[in-house]
Design an enzyme around this catalytic site. Structure first.
Site, short mmCIF file in Angstrom:
data_model
loop_
_atom_site.label_atom_id
_atom_site.label_comp_id
_atom_site.label_asym_id
_atom_site.label_seq_id
_atom_site.Cartn_x
_atom_site.Cartn_y
_atom_site.Cartn_z
N THR B 17 0.86 -1.17 0.00
CA THR B 17 0.00 0.00 0.00
C THR B 17 0.89 1.21 0.00
O THR B 17 0.96 1.96 0.98
CB THR B 17 -0.92 0.02 1.24
OG1 THR B 17 -0.17 -0.37 2.38
CG2 THR B 17 -2.09 -0.89 1.06
N GLY B 18 1.67 1.39 -1.09
CA GLY B 18 2.40 2.65 -1.31
C GLY B 18 1.29 3.66 -1.29
O GLY B 18 0.31 3.52 -2.00
N THR B 19 1.39 4.66 -0.46
CA THR B 19 0.16 5.28 0.03
C THR B 19 0.32 6.72 0.39
O THR B 19 1.42 7.21 0.55
CB THR B 19 -0.22 4.52 1.32
OG1 THR B 19 -0.74 3.27 0.98
CG2 THR B 19 -1.17 5.26 2.20
N SER B 20 -0.86 7.37 0.53
CA SER B 20 -0.89 8.63 1.27
C SER B 20 -1.96 8.48 2.34
O SER B 20 -3.12 8.22 2.03
CB SER B 20 -1.26 9.78 0.34
OG SER B 20 -0.40 9.80 -0.76
N GLY B 149 3.38 8.81 -0.26
CA GLY B 149 2.92 10.10 -0.76
C GLY B 149 3.13 11.24 0.21
O GLY B 149 3.17 12.41 -0.18
#
Lengths: 255, 218
Positions: B17-20, B149
């Site tokens: 979950t590369g995420t913001s 992010g």
């Protein structure tokens, strides 16, 4: 209701024909023979007072206290076998510390009471071990609310506003019932507790005693502490004066 | 770790979950928000993911890092909180949930890849936000950002944040911040999911498509 349980009282793993576990009842008798301890839950905290009998002038003063701290915010007074109670103190302290470590918060007293009572109950199930020969009174002040519980050797916990255990518990209970404790502050109750212990102490049979006083509440910011020396001295003075007064009035009546 | 050069790289990449993610505290509760993109390498495995996970009635966590790791940890924390609630007959404190997250993330720090923001409301301390980044430290903050992010919006959030914001101001703050992060970070995107947690309960919102605020786009 006392009766002998011949044949059914040899181990805690046996019920009697009338459904009693005699070993637990005998353990309760051990508590009834110890010196008196009382706990009073007031408006802003809980006060403990213990009559610690001194059986020899040669003893070090203040030894073998019967009031313990289980965590910063929980205190405990006991009646019965002191070494049994010390074992429970260890268990309770470990329980409280583990809760703090796991959940990041001080242990709620209801939860701690539950855990200790489960532990005490465990010792009433087997023949290889005996029940704990002590009753313990736990007290705390959490989120502006005082709480007090008493656990007896059967492991059952009860919440109380006022409780007395030990040899003079009936007399102490009568005195406690006279108080309107839910409306009184700890500062007032500390004096009353000292007075009650002095009243119920048997001068003839038991000679000298040391009074132990502790409290936890608003005035200690939620920390369980022994009552400071100056307040304790005042409470003892009040206790002795009240005793002297009632002695005088008895003499007057006789005249 | 490729099987051979014929298979695309996303066949063997770990799901992340590369995420913001973000959470902000206000008087009476918290606003938590996240994007909705889950990637395996450069393939978007799920473009409508829900990264806001309930661990208790009034406590949510925002998950970033490995999807499997964060799901496993939040399942376990949720179990512990449920058990504690059974025993104490009271809703758990946010601080307790954060402490449990921290305990696990620190103990298994070498095996896990999990960055978590734990936020919610309880009767004792009101709205609270706790940041538990990779490594397992735990710190309470008035607001927290996380995920890949978040690196692009540190300057933005620091310049815009002020104490004493209302619920609506917090919602705007989270929405704008996440929109900016999603625009710049390839691993973030999709929709903006919000959850507002107060004494009244949890209100969930989704901000989709043209409703997502737009800024300078070159």
């Amino acid at each position: 209701m006392s009766s002998i349980g011949t044949g059914y009282d040899l181990s805690a793993s046996q019920f009697s024909p009338d459904g009693r576990v005699f070993q637990v009842e005998y353990a309760i008798k051990a508590v009834d023979n110890s010196s008196t301890a009382i706990g009073i839950r007031g408006k802003n905290g809980v006060v403990f007072a213990v009559e610690n009998l001194v059986t020899s002038k040669l003893y070090e003063k203040g030894a073998n206290k019967r009031i313990f701290s289980l965590d910063t915010h929980v205190g405990m007074a006991m009646g019965g076998l002191l070494s049994d109670a010390r074992c429970l103190v260890d268990i309770a302290r470990t329980e409280a510390a583990n809760y703090r470590s796991q959940y990041g918060s001080p242990i709620p007293i209801k939860y701690l009471t539950d855990r200790v009572s489960m532990y005490m109950h465990g010792y009433t199930l087997y023949s290889a071990i005996r029940p704990f020969g002590c009753s313990i009174i736990l007290g705390s002040y959490e989120d502006g609310q005082p709480s007090m519980y008493m656990l007896d050797p059967s492991g059952v916990p009860w919440g109380y506003y006022g409780i007395a255990i030990g040899k003079a518990r009936q007399a102490a209970k009568t005195e406690i019932e006279k108080l309107n404790m839910q409306e009184m502050t700890c500062e007032e109750l500390v004096k009353e507790a000292a007075k009650i212990i002095h009243i119920v102490h048997d001068e003839v049979k038991d000679k000298t005693f040391e009074l132990e006083l502790s409290w936890v509440g608003d005035m200690t910011k939620g920390r369980h502490q022994l009552v400071p020396d100056d307040i304790k001295a005042e409470a003892e003075k009040y206790a002795k004066e009240s005793l002297a007064e009632s002695d005088e009035s008895e003499d007057e009546d006789m005249a | 770790m490729r099987t051979n050069n014929m298979t695309p790289e996303w066949m063997d990449s770990e799901v992340s979950t590369g995420t913001s993610i973000m959470a902000v505290e206000f008087d009476g509760g918290v606003v938590v928000g996240a994007d909705s993109r889950t990637t395996t390498g450069s393939y978007i495995a799920n473009r409508v993911t829900d990264k806001l996970t309930k661990v208790a009635d009034y406590i949510y966590c925002c998950r970033s890092g490995s999807a499997a790791d964060t799901q496993a940890v939040s399942d376990i924390v949720s179990y512990h909180l449920d058990f504690l609630q059974s025993e104490t007959q009271e809703p758990p404190l946010v601080r307790t949930a954060a402490h449990l997250f921290k305990g696990m993330c620190y103990q298994y720090r070498d095996q896990l890849s999990a960055g978590i923001i734990c936020a919610g409301w309880d009767k004792k301390d009101g709205g609270q936000v706790y940041s538990i980044p990779i490594g397992g430290m735990c710190v309470q903050q008035p607001f927290a950002i996380g995920g890949s992010g978040s690196t692009y919006i540190y300057g933005y959030v620091d310049s815009v944040f002020k104490t004493g914001m209302t619920q609506e101001e917090c919602m705007k703050f989270v929405t704008n911040s996440l929109a900016l992060a999603m625009m710049r970070d390839g691993s973030s995107g999709g929709v903006i999911r919000l959850a507002i947690i107060t004494q009244k309960g949890v209100e969930r919102k989704v901000i989709v498509g043209s409703d997502i605020p737009r800024f300078y786009e070159g």
